[in-house]
Write an enzyme that holds these catalytic residues in place. Structure first.
Site, PDB file in Angstrom:
ATOM      1  N   SER A 144       0.864  -1.188   0.000  1.00 20.39           N
ATOM      2  CA  SER A 144       0.000   0.000   0.000  1.00 20.39           C
ATOM      3  C   SER A 144       0.898   1.236   0.000  1.00 20.39           C
ATOM      4  O   SER A 144       2.102   1.132   0.276  1.00 20.39           O
ATOM      5  CB  SER A 144      -0.847  -0.007   1.273  1.00 20.39           C
ATOM      6  OG  SER A 144      -1.440   1.244   1.515  1.00 20.39           O
ATOM      7  N   TYR A 157      -3.014  -0.765  10.087  1.00 21.93           N
ATOM      8  CA  TYR A 157      -2.929  -0.963   8.628  1.00 21.93           C
ATOM      9  C   TYR A 157      -1.518  -0.619   8.127  1.00 21.93           C
ATOM     10  O   TYR A 157      -0.909  -1.390   7.378  1.00 21.93           O
ATOM     11  CB  TYR A 157      -3.980  -0.089   7.943  1.00 21.93           C
ATOM     12  CG  TYR A 157      -4.118  -0.326   6.456  1.00 21.93           C
ATOM     13  CD1 TYR A 157      -4.869  -1.397   5.973  1.00 21.93           C
ATOM     14  CD2 TYR A 157      -3.520   0.523   5.529  1.00 21.93           C
ATOM     15  CE1 TYR A 157      -5.013  -1.616   4.613  1.00 21.93           C
ATOM     16  CE2 TYR A 157      -3.662   0.315   4.165  1.00 21.93           C
ATOM     17  CZ  TYR A 157      -4.409  -0.755   3.705  1.00 21.93           C
ATOM     18  OH  TYR A 157      -4.539  -0.967   2.354  1.00 21.93           O
TER      19      TYR A 157
HETATM   20  P1  NDP Z   1     -11.856  -5.231  -1.272  1.00 27.08           P
HETATM   21  O1  NDP Z   1     -12.595  -4.949  -0.023  1.00 27.08           O
HETATM   22  O2  NDP Z   1     -12.599  -5.239  -2.560  1.00 27.08           O
HETATM   23  O3  NDP Z   1     -11.041  -6.581  -1.168  1.00 27.08           O
HETATM   24  C1  NDP Z   1     -10.664  -7.186   0.023  1.00 27.08           C
HETATM   25  C2  NDP Z   1     -10.591  -8.672  -0.254  1.00 27.08           C
HETATM   26  O4  NDP Z   1      -9.993  -9.348   0.851  1.00 27.08           O
HETATM   27  C3  NDP Z   1     -11.969  -9.274  -0.476  1.00 27.08           C
HETATM   28  O5  NDP Z   1     -11.912 -10.062  -1.640  1.00 27.08           O
HETATM   29  C4  NDP Z   1     -12.187 -10.134   0.769  1.00 27.08           C
HETATM   30  O6  NDP Z   1     -12.932 -11.301   0.423  1.00 27.08           O
HETATM   31  C5  NDP Z   1     -10.761 -10.489   1.150  1.00 27.08           C
HETATM   32  N1  NDP Z   1     -10.618 -10.786   2.575  1.00 27.08           N
HETATM   33  C6  NDP Z   1     -10.678  -9.916   3.614  1.00 27.08           C
HETATM   34  N2  NDP Z   1     -10.514 -10.572   4.775  1.00 27.08           N
HETATM   35  C7  NDP Z   1     -10.346 -11.879   4.461  1.00 27.08           C
HETATM   36  C8  NDP Z   1     -10.147 -13.062   5.233  1.00 27.08           C
HETATM   37  N3  NDP Z   1     -10.072 -13.019   6.575  1.00 27.08           N
HETATM   38  N4  NDP Z   1     -10.029 -14.242   4.582  1.00 27.08           N
HETATM   39  C9  NDP Z   1     -10.108 -14.300   3.233  1.00 27.08           C
HETATM   40  N5  NDP Z   1     -10.280 -13.216   2.458  1.00 27.08           N
HETATM   41  C10 NDP Z   1     -10.406 -12.020   3.069  1.00 27.08           C
HETATM   42  O7  NDP Z   1     -10.732  -4.110  -1.299  1.00 27.08           O
HETATM   43  P2  NDP Z   1      -9.418  -3.891  -2.181  1.00 27.08           P
HETATM   44  O8  NDP Z   1      -9.487  -4.611  -3.455  1.00 27.08           O
HETATM   45  O9  NDP Z   1      -9.218  -2.440  -2.176  1.00 27.08           O
HETATM   46  O10 NDP Z   1      -8.301  -4.533  -1.239  1.00 27.08           O
HETATM   47  C11 NDP Z   1      -7.475  -5.592  -1.632  1.00 27.08           C
HETATM   48  C12 NDP Z   1      -6.090  -5.365  -1.098  1.00 27.08           C
HETATM   49  O11 NDP Z   1      -5.557  -4.169  -1.673  1.00 27.08           O
HETATM   50  C13 NDP Z   1      -6.006  -5.185   0.418  1.00 27.08           C
HETATM   51  O12 NDP Z   1      -4.865  -5.865   0.909  1.00 27.08           O
HETATM   52  C14 NDP Z   1      -5.826  -3.687   0.558  1.00 27.08           C
HETATM   53  O13 NDP Z   1      -5.154  -3.357   1.753  1.00 27.08           O
HETATM   54  C15 NDP Z   1      -4.979  -3.393  -0.651  1.00 27.08           C
HETATM   55  N6  NDP Z   1      -4.940  -1.985  -1.033  1.00 27.08           N
HETATM   56  C16 NDP Z   1      -6.043  -1.349  -1.529  1.00 27.08           C
HETATM   57  C17 NDP Z   1      -5.962  -0.023  -1.912  1.00 27.08           C
HETATM   58  C18 NDP Z   1      -7.097   0.718  -2.508  1.00 27.08           C
HETATM   59  O14 NDP Z   1      -6.970   1.920  -2.748  1.00 27.08           O
HETATM   60  N7  NDP Z   1      -8.210   0.089  -2.781  1.00 27.08           N
HETATM   61  C19 NDP Z   1      -4.720   0.738  -1.751  1.00 27.08           C
HETATM   62  C20 NDP Z   1      -3.639  -0.034  -1.207  1.00 27.08           C
HETATM   63  C21 NDP Z   1      -3.752  -1.340  -0.867  1.00 27.08           C
HETATM   64  P3  NDP Z   1     -14.154 -11.854   1.370  1.00 27.08           P
HETATM   65  O15 NDP Z   1     -14.944 -10.685   1.761  1.00 27.08           O
HETATM   66  O16 NDP Z   1     -14.855 -12.851   0.513  1.00 27.08           O
HETATM   67  O17 NDP Z   1     -13.479 -12.533   2.520  1.00 27.08           O
END
Ligand code: NDP
Length: 254
Positions: A144, A157
């Site tokens: 991130s 985070y």
């Molecule tokens: P989303 O909320 O769309 O994606 C998060 C994903 O993580 C979901 O698919 C969710 O699936 C999964 N997830 C969360 N907790 C669990 C768990 N305990 N077990 C299995 N799966 C889990 O957000 P983003 O696409 O934005 O985030 C994805 C990654 O990108 C994260 O690591 C985030 O920190 C990172 N990121 C995002 C940024 C942004 O601007 N969007 C910037 C920088 C980093 P489910 O709900 O089915 O469990």
């Protein structure tokens, strides 16, 4: 050897059912990889699998909570049973609890660290025997801008995402001799469920992101397709331990 070819390879994408993880999964599928979508939400995963299959590859959904070591081990077994191999791991699942440090409980701290950082360690460790046996492997870790910067509402985070960069370096050095490359990518502000929530809760965030990002826009999940293919394919075979921003210039803006 074709530089960007992934035909016949198998990729595990945690959090591959939406957002950036789905963007990565689509890139890998377009290059020919079969995909295991790992997440908790069954309906979201089923929809993602359906879309990935449109690219002519096999895709499966494996319901897994990545904070649970036993579930991770079962998931890896299931991938190997289904596809007979495992070549690529994308550690993407993540969450955030937006609170100032003085308001964040120990339980909330652990929830964020377990989901974002410990999960990446455990999934990498669980996949390593497959990589070692095959004589090759690729690990892609989602960091991130909070791997580099800090903010008042991100104590857990930012710690987890800074840790992701250092975990990447440690795994890269440990497994380089096994021909396993481990790299991190650092998304800027990307339009996903996670940031839609933040945009709703934080007044002025949308405008500040546009102003602060040299590209003048939010990132799209499709912006991750090319990076996923590069870091998962032979094109990056001598690239390991890096942290690559995917941020429209956010991290270099003076
Ligand atoms: P989303 O909320 O769309 O994606 C998060 C994903 O993580 C979901 O698919 C969710 O699936 C999964 N997830 C969360 N907790 C669990 C768990 N305990 N077990 C299995 N799966 C889990 O957000 P983003 O696409 O934005 O985030 C994805 C990654 O990108 C994260 O690591 C985030 O920190 C990172 N990121 C995002 C940024 C942004 O601007 N969007 C910037 C920088 C980093 P489910 O709900 O089915 O469990």
């Amino acid at each position: 050897m074709k530089l960007f070819e992934l035909a016949g390879k198998v990729a595990v994408v945690t959090g591959g059912n939406g957002g950036i993880g789905f963007g990565m999964a689509e890139g890998l599928a377009q290059a020919g990889a079969n995909i295991a979508v790992v997440g908790r939400n069954r309906d979201k995963s089923a929809a993602a699998v359906h879309k990935l299959e449109q690219h002519g590859v096999q895709a499966v959904s494996i319901e897994t909570d990545v904070t649970d070591e036993v579930q991770i081990s079962t998931m890896v077994d299931e991938v190997v049973d289904t596809f007979g191999r495992l070549d690529i791991l994308v550690n993407n699942a993540g969450t955030n609890i937006r609170k100032r440090p003085e308001d964040l409980s120990a339980a909330e701290w652990h929830q964020v660290l377990d989901t974002n950082l410990t999960s990446a360690f455990l999934c990498s460790k669980a996949c390593y025997p497959q990589f070692k046996e095959a004589g090759a492997g690729k690990v892609l870790n989602n960091g991130s801008m909070m791997s580099i910067f800090g903010a008042p509402w991100t104590p857990a985070y930012a710690a987890s995402k800074g840790g992701m960069v250092q975990l990447t370096k440690a795994l890269a050095t440990a497994w380089a001799a096994d021909n396993v490359q481990v790299n991190c990518f650092l998304p800027g502000w990307i339009d996903t469920d996670l940031t839609r929530r933040a945009r709703r809760d934080v007044p002025g965030l949308h405008e500040r992101v546009l102003e602060r990002t040299p590209a003048g826009r939010w990132g799209d999940i499709a912006d991750f397709q090319g990076l996923a293919v590069f870091l998962a394919s032979p094109a990056s075979n001598f690239v390991t331990g890096t942290a690559i921003p995917v941020d429209g210039g956010f991290s270099v803006m003076g």
